[in-house]
Design a protein around this motif. Sequence first.
Motif, mmCIF file in Angstrom:
data_model
loop_
_atom_site.group_PDB
_atom_site.id
_atom_site.type_symbol
_atom_site.label_atom_id
_atom_site.label_comp_id
_atom_site.label_asym_id
_atom_site.label_seq_id
_atom_site.Cartn_x
_atom_site.Cartn_y
_atom_site.Cartn_z
ATOM 1 N N GLY A 1 0.796 -1.219 0.000
ATOM 2 C CA GLY A 1 0.000 0.000 0.000
ATOM 3 C C GLY A 1 0.822 1.260 0.000
ATOM 4 O O GLY A 1 0.281 2.354 0.061
ATOM 5 N N ILE A 2 2.128 1.146 -0.073
ATOM 6 C CA ILE A 2 3.011 2.305 -0.022
ATOM 7 C C ILE A 2 3.950 2.287 -1.210
ATOM 8 O O ILE A 2 4.566 1.266 -1.516
ATOM 9 N N SER A 3 4.066 3.442 -1.854
ATOM 10 C CA SER A 3 5.019 3.583 -2.947
ATOM 11 C C SER A 3 6.339 4.086 -2.384
ATOM 12 O O SER A 3 6.390 5.129 -1.736
ATOM 13 N N LYS A 4 7.423 3.346 -2.598
ATOM 14 C CA LYS A 4 8.726 3.722 -2.051
ATOM 15 C C LYS A 4 9.289 4.967 -2.726
ATOM 16 O O LYS A 4 10.041 5.709 -2.117
ATOM 17 N N ARG A 5 8.958 5.174 -3.982
ATOM 18 C CA ARG A 5 9.500 6.317 -4.699
ATOM 19 C C ARG A 5 8.889 7.630 -4.213
ATOM 20 O O ARG A 5 9.523 8.669 -4.241
ATOM 21 N N SER A 6 7.611 7.582 -3.784
ATOM 22 C CA SER A 6 6.951 8.795 -3.313
ATOM 23 C C SER A 6 6.300 8.509 -1.975
ATOM 24 O O SER A 6 5.357 7.728 -1.876
ATOM 25 N N GLY A 7 6.806 9.164 -0.950
ATOM 26 C CA GLY A 7 6.244 8.945 0.375
ATOM 27 C C GLY A 7 4.833 9.464 0.512
ATOM 28 O O GLY A 7 4.119 9.140 1.455
ATOM 29 N N LYS A 8 4.384 10.303 -0.409
ATOM 30 C CA LYS A 8 3.040 10.850 -0.365
ATOM 31 C C LYS A 8 1.992 9.820 -0.727
ATOM 32 O O LYS A 8 0.823 9.989 -0.405
ATOM 33 N N ILE A 9 2.403 8.817 -1.446
ATOM 34 C CA ILE A 9 1.439 7.796 -1.863
ATOM 35 C C ILE A 9 1.393 6.714 -0.800
ATOM 36 O O ILE A 9 2.301 5.883 -0.698
ATOM 37 N N ASN A 10 0.373 6.758 0.038
ATOM 38 C CA ASN A 10 0.202 5.786 1.113
ATOM 39 C C ASN A 10 -1.273 5.436 1.197
ATOM 40 O O ASN A 10 -2.061 6.159 1.795
ATOM 41 N N THR A 11 -1.634 4.337 0.600
ATOM 42 C CA THR A 11 -3.043 3.954 0.552
ATOM 43 C C THR A 11 -3.481 3.167 1.773
ATOM 44 O O THR A 11 -4.643 2.784 1.868
ATOM 45 N N THR A 12 -2.568 2.925 2.709
ATOM 46 C CA THR A 12 -2.961 2.173 3.901
ATOM 47 C C THR A 12 -3.620 3.075 4.945
ATOM 48 O O THR A 12 -4.248 2.570 5.869
ATOM 49 N N ILE A 13 -3.457 4.389 4.827
ATOM 50 C CA ILE A 13 -4.039 5.332 5.769
ATOM 51 C C ILE A 13 -5.265 5.974 5.116
ATOM 52 O O ILE A 13 -5.152 6.605 4.059
ATOM 53 N N VAL A 14 -6.414 5.827 5.755
ATOM 54 C CA VAL A 14 -7.642 6.465 5.280
ATOM 55 C C VAL A 14 -7.731 7.826 5.948
ATOM 56 O O VAL A 14 -7.786 7.925 7.176
ATOM 57 N N THR A 15 -7.731 8.891 5.145
ATOM 58 C CA THR A 15 -7.769 10.251 5.669
ATOM 59 C C THR A 15 -9.091 10.924 5.301
ATOM 60 O O THR A 15 -9.762 10.527 4.338
ATOM 61 N N SER A 16 -9.425 11.953 6.067
ATOM 62 C CA SER A 16 -10.658 12.687 5.792
ATOM 63 C C SER A 16 -10.457 13.587 4.577
ATOM 64 O O SER A 16 -9.441 14.272 4.458
ATOM 65 N N THR A 17 -11.409 13.576 3.688
ATOM 66 C CA THR A 17 -11.340 14.414 2.486
ATOM 67 C C THR A 17 -12.018 15.763 2.689
ATOM 68 O O THR A 17 -11.932 16.627 1.816
ATOM 69 N N VAL A 18 -12.701 15.951 3.822
ATOM 70 C CA VAL A 18 -13.360 17.217 4.134
ATOM 71 C C VAL A 18 -13.167 17.516 5.613
ATOM 72 O O VAL A 18 -12.822 16.640 6.404
ATOM 73 N N SER A 19 -13.415 18.767 5.974
ATOM 74 C CA SER A 19 -13.418 19.140 7.390
ATOM 75 C C SER A 19 -14.841 19.042 7.925
ATOM 76 O O SER A 19 -15.787 19.466 7.266
ATOM 77 N N GLY A 20 -14.987 18.486 9.108
ATOM 78 C CA GLY A 20 -16.317 18.336 9.692
ATOM 79 C C GLY A 20 -16.286 17.398 10.878
ATOM 80 O O GLY A 20 -15.221 17.050 11.404
ATOM 81 N N ARG A 21 -17.478 16.990 11.300
ATOM 82 C CA ARG A 21 -17.607 16.097 12.451
ATOM 83 C C ARG A 21 -17.901 14.677 11.981
ATOM 84 O O ARG A 21 -18.667 14.476 11.041
ATOM 85 N N ILE A 22 -17.280 13.728 12.646
ATOM 86 C CA ILE A 22 -17.507 12.321 12.305
ATOM 87 C C ILE A 22 -18.863 11.899 12.867
ATOM 88 O O ILE A 22 -19.088 11.938 14.076
ATOM 89 N N LEU A 23 -19.765 11.501 11.982
ATOM 90 C CA LEU A 23 -21.095 11.069 12.408
ATOM 91 C C LEU A 23 -21.116 9.596 12.777
ATOM 92 O O LEU A 23 -21.837 9.190 13.690
ATOM 93 N N ASP A 24 -20.326 8.802 12.073
ATOM 94 C CA ASP A 24 -20.393 7.355 12.303
ATOM 95 C C ASP A 24 -19.107 6.702 11.817
ATOM 96 O O ASP A 24 -18.515 7.138 10.814
ATOM 97 N N ILE A 25 -18.679 5.696 12.530
ATOM 98 C CA ILE A 25 -17.591 4.815 12.090
ATOM 99 C C ILE A 25 -18.138 3.394 12.170
ATOM 100 O O ILE A 25 -18.145 2.771 13.236
ATOM 101 N N PRO A 26 -18.634 2.865 11.068
ATOM 102 C CA PRO A 26 -19.333 1.576 11.105
ATOM 103 C C PRO A 26 -18.426 0.352 11.157
ATOM 104 O O PRO A 26 -18.924 -0.770 11.173
ATOM 105 N N VAL A 27 -17.085 0.541 11.170
ATOM 106 C CA VAL A 27 -16.176 -0.603 11.206
ATOM 107 C C VAL A 27 -15.442 -0.646 12.547
ATOM 108 O O VAL A 27 -15.398 0.347 13.278
ATOM 109 N N LYS A 28 -14.871 -1.789 12.845
ATOM 110 C CA LYS A 28 -14.076 -1.974 14.051
ATOM 111 C C LYS A 28 -12.723 -2.566 13.673
ATOM 112 O O LYS A 28 -12.505 -2.965 12.526
#
Length: 368
Positions: A165-192
């Motif tokens: 999930g990580i590209s060694k050539r570019s540290g910016k490419i990290n698909t293992t971390i899910v980040t928020s695409t907007v600013s706001g309040r978290i209403l629900d986290i349906p996974v554990k």
Amino acid sequence: MKKIIKRVAWALVAVLVLYTFYFLWKQSQPVEKVYDCLTPAVRTLEKKTIANGKVEPRDEVNLKPQIQGIVTELYREPGDFVYTGDPIAKIQVIPDMAQLSSAQSNVRTSQLTLEETEKEFARTEVLFNKGVIAKEEYEKAKNTLEKARESAQSAQDALDIVTSGISKRSGKINTTIVTSTVSGRILDIPVKKGTTVVNASNYSDGTTIATVADMSDIIFRGKVDETEVGRLNSGMDITLTIGAIQGVKLPAVLEYVSPKGIENNGAVLFEIKAAATNIPDSIVVRAGYSANAEIVLDRVSDVLSVEETAIEFSNDSTFVYKLTSDETAVPQSFERIPVKVGMSDGIYIQVLEGVTEDMKLRGNEKAE
């Protein structure tokens, strides 16, 4: 002694008969009705309708992973405020066998191509140094080598992303971390932790890791009956009453009226949306709160009006009964007067003609 007893008995019978006749006569007499007297007054009347619905954020964003795998870390909880780019969860990659095989094949192919291109470039370079070939052919071979190297690196990056999930050539490419695409309040986290998740694709919507919304931009979503929807227009002022927040009324502005109705239990209802405005910071509005929207359909200000109980409706005509006797007199006497009425708010009705403020009008009958 017997004569005295008989005379007393006959006297009692006579009294009883007389009382019976008096009682029946009294019952047959009409009862004088006494009415409350109402006074017309200048009021502001509003005709309103109530729409039932709920409040919710205007936009909710479902965050989904870019890869499939297992949730190993959750950095946030429902209710937390996040900014764009804040991490929400970490995913441990589970490579898809078809993607892994394809990525490995691309790496091997690109490496073979690179090796062959490097050999070809080495021969071309020797010939160029001896002056056998032109500079143009040398530069063309050099560009081909650079492309082969880039292709090989890209194939290796693709394999790294599939496996880790990580590209060694570019540290910016990290698909293992899910980040928020907007600013706001978290209403629900349906996974554990430990939940298996999949990324969105042509074959799947993907697993929602979290739902984030801007709770400062709240809308009311409700329904109104077809008999009233024709009087609604965008921009109308609305007052919201939220059941979970007692004693607080929030202003709102009507933004949307659905052009299509939906039948519900025999009634045709139309969806409306209204934007809440000027929500105080001290009030916490949660998504999904049930609410009522009070919509003013019509308003007349500073008009002469009277309680509807004073109006008598007869076919297409309306009348009032004006008190012509003293208010405390019994029996009371009234004069029937035709009037012209206007808007009603359900309690008071506007009187256009036939009534003045100094009149006393007949209302409901007083309870005994």
